[in-house]
Each structure stands twice: as C-alpha cells, then as structure tokens.
Write a protein that holds these residues in place. Sequence first.
Motif, PDB file in Angstrom:
ATOM      1  N   GLN A  55      73.692 -66.008  22.936  1.00 41.95           N
ATOM      2  CA  GLN A  55      73.317 -67.429  22.988  1.00 41.95           C
ATOM      3  C   GLN A  55      72.703 -67.852  24.324  1.00 41.95           C
ATOM      4  O   GLN A  55      71.896 -68.768  24.360  1.00 41.95           O
ATOM      5  CB  GLN A  55      74.522 -68.305  22.663  1.00 41.95           C
ATOM      6  CG  GLN A  55      74.524 -68.709  21.204  1.00 41.95           C
ATOM      7  CD  GLN A  55      75.707 -69.560  20.833  1.00 41.95           C
ATOM      8  OE1 GLN A  55      76.566 -69.835  21.674  1.00 41.95           O
ATOM      9  NE2 GLN A  55      75.757 -69.972  19.584  1.00 41.95           N
ATOM     10  N   CYS A  56      73.081 -67.170  25.373  1.00 39.57           N
ATOM     11  CA  CYS A  56      72.552 -67.573  26.677  1.00 39.57           C
ATOM     12  C   CYS A  56      71.146 -67.005  26.923  1.00 39.57           C
ATOM     13  O   CYS A  56      70.495 -67.342  27.900  1.00 39.57           O
ATOM     14  CB  CYS A  56      73.503 -67.137  27.787  1.00 39.57           C
ATOM     15  SG  CYS A  56      73.761 -65.376  27.801  1.00 39.57           S
ATOM     16  N   LEU A  57      70.693 -66.142  26.021  1.00 36.46           N
ATOM     17  CA  LEU A  57      69.358 -65.557  26.196  1.00 36.46           C
ATOM     18  C   LEU A  57      68.309 -66.376  25.440  1.00 36.46           C
ATOM     19  O   LEU A  57      68.621 -66.989  24.409  1.00 36.46           O
ATOM     20  CB  LEU A  57      69.341 -64.115  25.686  1.00 36.46           C
ATOM     21  CG  LEU A  57      70.237 -63.121  26.433  1.00 36.46           C
ATOM     22  CD1 LEU A  57      70.190 -61.765  25.759  1.00 36.46           C
ATOM     23  CD2 LEU A  57      69.820 -63.000  27.888  1.00 36.46           C
TER      24      LEU A  57
ATOM     25  N   ASP B  79      79.264 -59.288  14.415  1.00 34.51           N
ATOM     26  CA  ASP B  79      77.994 -60.034  14.487  1.00 34.51           C
ATOM     27  C   ASP B  79      78.214 -61.392  15.161  1.00 34.51           C
ATOM     28  O   ASP B  79      77.406 -61.826  15.984  1.00 34.51           O
ATOM     29  CB  ASP B  79      77.414 -60.257  13.078  1.00 34.51           C
ATOM     30  CG  ASP B  79      76.810 -58.975  12.509  1.00 34.51           C
ATOM     31  OD1 ASP B  79      76.748 -57.976  13.241  1.00 34.51           O
ATOM     32  OD2 ASP B  79      76.417 -58.975  11.316  1.00 34.51           O
ATOM     33  N   THR B  80      79.325 -62.045  14.799  1.00 32.36           N
ATOM     34  CA  THR B  80      79.626 -63.352  15.387  1.00 32.36           C
ATOM     35  C   THR B  80      79.772 -63.229  16.897  1.00 32.36           C
ATOM     36  O   THR B  80      79.245 -64.044  17.664  1.00 32.36           O
ATOM     37  CB  THR B  80      80.954 -63.903  14.797  1.00 32.36           C
ATOM     38  OG1 THR B  80      80.873 -63.827  13.389  1.00 32.36           O
ATOM     39  CG2 THR B  80      81.214 -65.324  15.224  1.00 32.36           C
ATOM     40  N   LEU B  81      80.476 -62.176  17.285  1.00 37.09           N
ATOM     41  CA  LEU B  81      80.693 -61.940  18.717  1.00 37.09           C
ATOM     42  C   LEU B  81      79.365 -61.674  19.430  1.00 37.09           C
ATOM     43  O   LEU B  81      79.099 -62.215  20.499  1.00 37.09           O
ATOM     44  CB  LEU B  81      81.618 -60.730  18.861  1.00 37.09           C
ATOM     45  CG  LEU B  81      82.280 -60.533  20.215  1.00 37.09           C
ATOM     46  CD1 LEU B  81      83.224 -61.681  20.515  1.00 37.09           C
ATOM     47  CD2 LEU B  81      83.041 -59.214  20.219  1.00 37.09           C
ATOM     48  N   LEU B  82      78.529 -60.863  18.827  1.00 42.25           N
ATOM     49  CA  LEU B  82      77.229 -60.537  19.424  1.00 42.25           C
ATOM     50  C   LEU B  82      76.378 -61.797  19.576  1.00 42.25           C
ATOM     51  O   LEU B  82      75.749 -62.005  20.620  1.00 42.25           O
ATOM     52  CB  LEU B  82      76.473 -59.536  18.545  1.00 42.25           C
ATOM     53  CG  LEU B  82      76.815 -58.064  18.701  1.00 42.25           C
ATOM     54  CD1 LEU B  82      75.951 -57.232  17.769  1.00 42.25           C
ATOM     55  CD2 LEU B  82      76.597 -57.601  20.141  1.00 42.25           C
TER      56      LEU B  82
END
Lengths: 368, 353
Positions: free
Chosen positions: A318-320, A310-313
């Motif tokens: 974040q850029c969206l 989840d952290t990775l996702l």
Amino acid sequence: MYSQNTFNETMNQWVDTQKKIFSTWQETFTPNHVDETQNKTNDALNPMEFFNPLNKINKDFLENNIKSFGKSMPFEIFHKMTNSTDTYAQLYNFWQNFISNANIGDSDLITKFSSQWQKDYMNIFSETFVPFFPQSMQDSLKGSTDIFKTYFNTTKKFSFPWIENATTFQDLTLKGYLGDHDALLKYTKLFRENYDKTFGKFFTAPIMGISREYFEKQINSMDSFTNYLNTQNEFYATIYSVGSETMEKIMTNYQDMIKNGNPPETFKEFYTYWWKENEEAYKTLFNTDDFSKLLSQLTEASISFKKNFDTLLEEQLQCLPIPTKSDMNSLYKTIYTLKREVRGLKTDIDTLTNELNFKEENPKVNNQ
Amino acid sequence: MYGINMEKSMNELFEMQKKCAKGIDVMLNMKDAEVDATPKELVYEEDKMKLYHYKPLVKNPCKVPTLITYALVNRQYMMDIQQDRSVIKNLLELGLDLYIIDWGYPTAEDMYLTMDDYINGYMNNAADYIMKSKKLDKLNLIGVCQGGTFSTIYSALHPEKVKNLVTMVTPIDFDTNDGLLFKWGKYLNIDSMVDAYGNIPGSLMNSGYMMLKPFQLMLDKYIGVVDNMDSPDIMQNFMRMEKWIFDSPDQAGETIRQFVKDLYQENKLIKGTLELGGNKVDLKNINMPLLNIYAEHDHLVPPSASIPLNDLVSSKDTKLYPVPVGHVGMYVSSKSQRDVAPTLATWIKERSK
C-alpha cells in the motif's frame, strides 16, 4: 534451428552410447572367471545384473540428448520422458531387488526388504508426480514430502508440551518411515493438538496497540499456513498409504506368480502390471467420499492461506505507488458493469430502430 | 530363471534402444505441431470471443448454417487437430456450412463474466450475426462438452432461433457419481477458490484432470511414447495432442462459480430452477429435433450425465447415439472419422431442408 555443434554433440553421444552397448554385450557374454576363494557368484549369469547396465544406458542416452534441445515442445516431451524413465528405473531396481530376495524363502529377509522398500517407495511416489504439476505448485508439493523434517525441527523449538510429546513424535516418525500406515496420520493429529495448545493460542490471542490490525493479518497468515501444511500432510499420508499397500499386494502377488510359474516374462510386463494395479488402487481411493472431502479440505486450506497471504502482501504494498490486485479488481468490476450496461442499451436501440423501421415500411399497420 | 524370458527381454531392451536412437533424429527434425489447419475466416468478434466461418468444401453446402460451441475448458481446435483426423474437415466435406466460436483466453478483466454473458451475450450475438448474414431466422447448433450444456441452455431460452440441436459428450444431469469430477465437484468450495484467484488457472484445472488417471496420464504415457519414437507421424500426432492437452485457458471466475454451484452441486438444469439473465431455463422449451451423442467410455462426462436429456425435452424427434470411445476419442479416433461425422452430417442435412 539447431547448430552444427549441437548436432556434433548429439552424434558423439550416439557413438559413445553404441560403444557402451558393445562393451555391455562383451562383458555379458564373455566368460566371467569367478574367484571361488571369495565365494562370489557369477554375475554374468544373473539376469538382473545383465539388464541393469542396458537400462542405465537407455536412460543416460535419453537424458544426455535432452540437452540438445532448446526450450521447445520436443524438449518438454523429452523432459517428461526422462522423469518417467527415472521412475521406470527406480521401479526396475525394486523389481531387481525383489527378484533377488523372492526366491530365497527367508521370511526375515523378505520383511526387511519390504520395510526398506516401503521407505524408499515414498520417494518414488513423490518423484513420480511432482514434476508433472505446474511449476507454481511444485515447490509446495515438494515441501510436503519434507514435512516430517519440518515438523521435527519445529518441535525442537517448542517448549514443554512439545518436549513432553517428543518421544511420541519420534516414535511415530520412525514408524511412519518404516511403513506404518497410521503413524503419519497420528503424527499429524498429535501435532495439531499440540499446536492448538501452544502456538495456536498465541495466534488467536487478542492483540493491542497501534499496529493491531497488521499483526492480526500476519498471525492469520501464519496460522493458515500451518493449517495448510497440516492438511497437506494428511492428504499425502493418505496417498502414500495406498501406494505402500499396493506395493505390498504387488510383492505378495508377484511371489505367488513366481511360485506358480507364471510371473511377468520381462520387466516391461512387470511394469505394466505394476502401474495398472496402482491405477486401480487410486481409482478406488479417489472414488470414496472421504477422499473427496479430504481433497476439498486441502483446497480450502490452501485457498485460505493464499487469501490471508495476499491480504498481507497488499497491506505491505500500500505504501508503494502501484495499484494492488484489489484495486484492479474494483476497476475490472466497474468496466464490466459499464460494458453490460452499454450492451443492454445497444439491444434497446436495435429493438427501437427495428420497430421504427417496421412502422415506416408498413404505414397501414401503423395506423390500425 | 525366475520365469524371465531372456530372449524376449533382450529384444525388448534392444528395440527400445533402437527406437530411442532413431527418435532423436525424429525429434530434431520435428516441425511445430500444426493444428487448426482447415481454412476459415474471422467474421465477427466481441471482446475476446471470435466467430470463424469455415470455407465450404462442397459446391452447395447445407442451406442452414451450423454453429459449433466448444467448452470454455481447453481449446476448440480439438475438432481440427490434424488434417487426416479432423471432424471439422470431415463435416465440411460432407456438406455442412460451419461456424465455430473461439472463446479465447480470459484474463483478469474477464473475471466477472457470467454464464448469462457467455450464453445470452456472446453466443446469442454470434448466432444473430450468422442468421443476419445468411438472411435466415434459424440455425443449427452443435455443442461440445460444456459447450453442449451452453447450447442446450441457449436452445431452451431461444428455441425460435434453433433449427436442430446436436449435443456431444454433454453433461446435463450432474447428480451422478459415475465420474470423479462429478463426485469431487460436490464437495468443492468454489466460492473460496474464485474469491481467492479471480479466474481459476487453467494449469490448476489440468492438475485435477491428470489426477483422474494419475499413472496413465502422468507416467505411462511418457514411457509408452518410446515405443513410437522412431515414427515421425506418430510422434507428430503425439505432439499435437500434448499441445492441446496443456493449452488450457483460465476459467472466468463468476462463470465457473455458477457452473459448479448451480449445476455440479445443485443440478438446477434438471430441476428446472436454473436462471440466466432473470429467466428460468426450462428444458421443455426445447422442441426442435435433438441428436444426443455420448461416449460410452467417457471418464470426464459419463453416459449417465448425458443420456437423460432426451427425456427432458419436448422434442418429438430425438435420437440417442452412443459411440464406443472415450471423451477425446469422440474427435480423434478412427471410429469418429468413420462413423460419427457421417451420422451427424446426415442427421443435420435431412432436417435442414
């Protein structure tokens, strides 16, 4: 509402099934000429062969008719029923084969049969329970049954420590397939040891550079996934072990029942005996502290993987221009705190209002 | 041959075939399983919690109203699953004036709700609403399963508002190894789970419940249904139960975190160390009459988890009522309709004058 076509389809299947029943009946009771030159046995006299087509008809009938229902409650029930009848049919095959071998008295044949069935039995177990879990869990559960293959394929890609142990891995894999209860667990442990010596080191090595933090998250996610698979493997090895041991016990008891002349009289009776023995065996397993700990470890490993993933996702999202779950959780927390505050203030207002009203209604009490 | 009774086996197979064939017709003509059918009115709501008042079925119902609090796990309509086996309908016909809390389905925004919010918030507000609308200062409580634990805690924190307390299949003493949930719960890292999920998915909880009796609940139940496929009534009832079993709301994260840690793992209710909203929960504060009903064959809440309550309260009027059924059988069995509901209604009415 079900369409006329669906109804017609159901009726056609029904008629077709009746025809099959009739032909099964005919084949069974029509004298079967035996070609003695080829020394064939008379199948019509074998009760197992007699029940087989009937059982299959029942299963086909149920399965075909499922298609008549949409995604409705009856469909769901039928779906679970067919899954159950699949297991029922697989158990039936086991019963049939066992009966055929049980009377021979050839211990080698029984051992061979037993080994083969220990292998197949794993499939019965995995196919029995997986369909009943929530859809979201099914993929990962199904995955666990392929872990042998996954591990074996993975080992091919590893360098020296893995090549060095390849023979042991193969050995344990084979033993596991042939029903050695400890082999799978040993495999898991050896895998973990090798993993820690090779990839594990790579995953925990310090990372440098501008993308250090992101890579660390990626690596944590991969590491926790491996740990999850490993724990899941150990969990299912324990589950399958008990299934396999119980099957052995059932086979022995069943042989004794035949010898003593008191075996179950029908397949249904055998099936009832089979599931109750299994239920009891699992009840015993589930009641042990070791299993409780293992279940907790499995949950912990899956949660750890979920968290890291989840952290990775979220990092990638974040850029969206959309809020992440963490963003939403923060908002929910704020709303919750405010709601509680409002609720508290409301209570205070009610208390003060009541006190005020009381004083107004009882001026004398007020003055005292 | 091989001890197989041919005639019996033949009959078994043909019977199965016949039932399957008839069953198709039954299933094709089956309507949606109707549950929760006893007439009721929504009288109060707050966030996702709804308070319903059942329409009385007798001319002069009991003067003290009774609030039923169900568990957060699964749905409260178990008590009104079908009209000919409805505990609710039964109790109404026996003269009780009933209210019930429907907790609803928590979503992500409810993940921070605590046991304090449920008990001192929603439950207390529902009780206050009932007492205000009836112009009374006390009401009766019936708590079911986890709802029984909540009702017990509520009675300890607000004894002045509770006339009589009835607990049904209620876990109080969590230091037992009789039930698998109690055993597994002790090792569960609930912190991790709540941190990862927020709310704990109902489907995940259900998988755990099915693991308690894997062969019976995941396999034999669906094999056995073939035996009754030709009976529309039995199949309709099966559908109702199936619908209820898998109708599992997610569990508000902070509440289940506290429930597992404070109760399953640390048994704080018994030790007198449980705190809610800054107040200690002292079971000795429970001084009203107590009826503690438990199921002798309960695999979810074993009798050993329910029985101790009567010795922990200060009430002088207490009764333990064992029923030879399982957890769900307490609500749907014929024994329940025949014995449990009348005993419960009589006990409440005698103490509500």
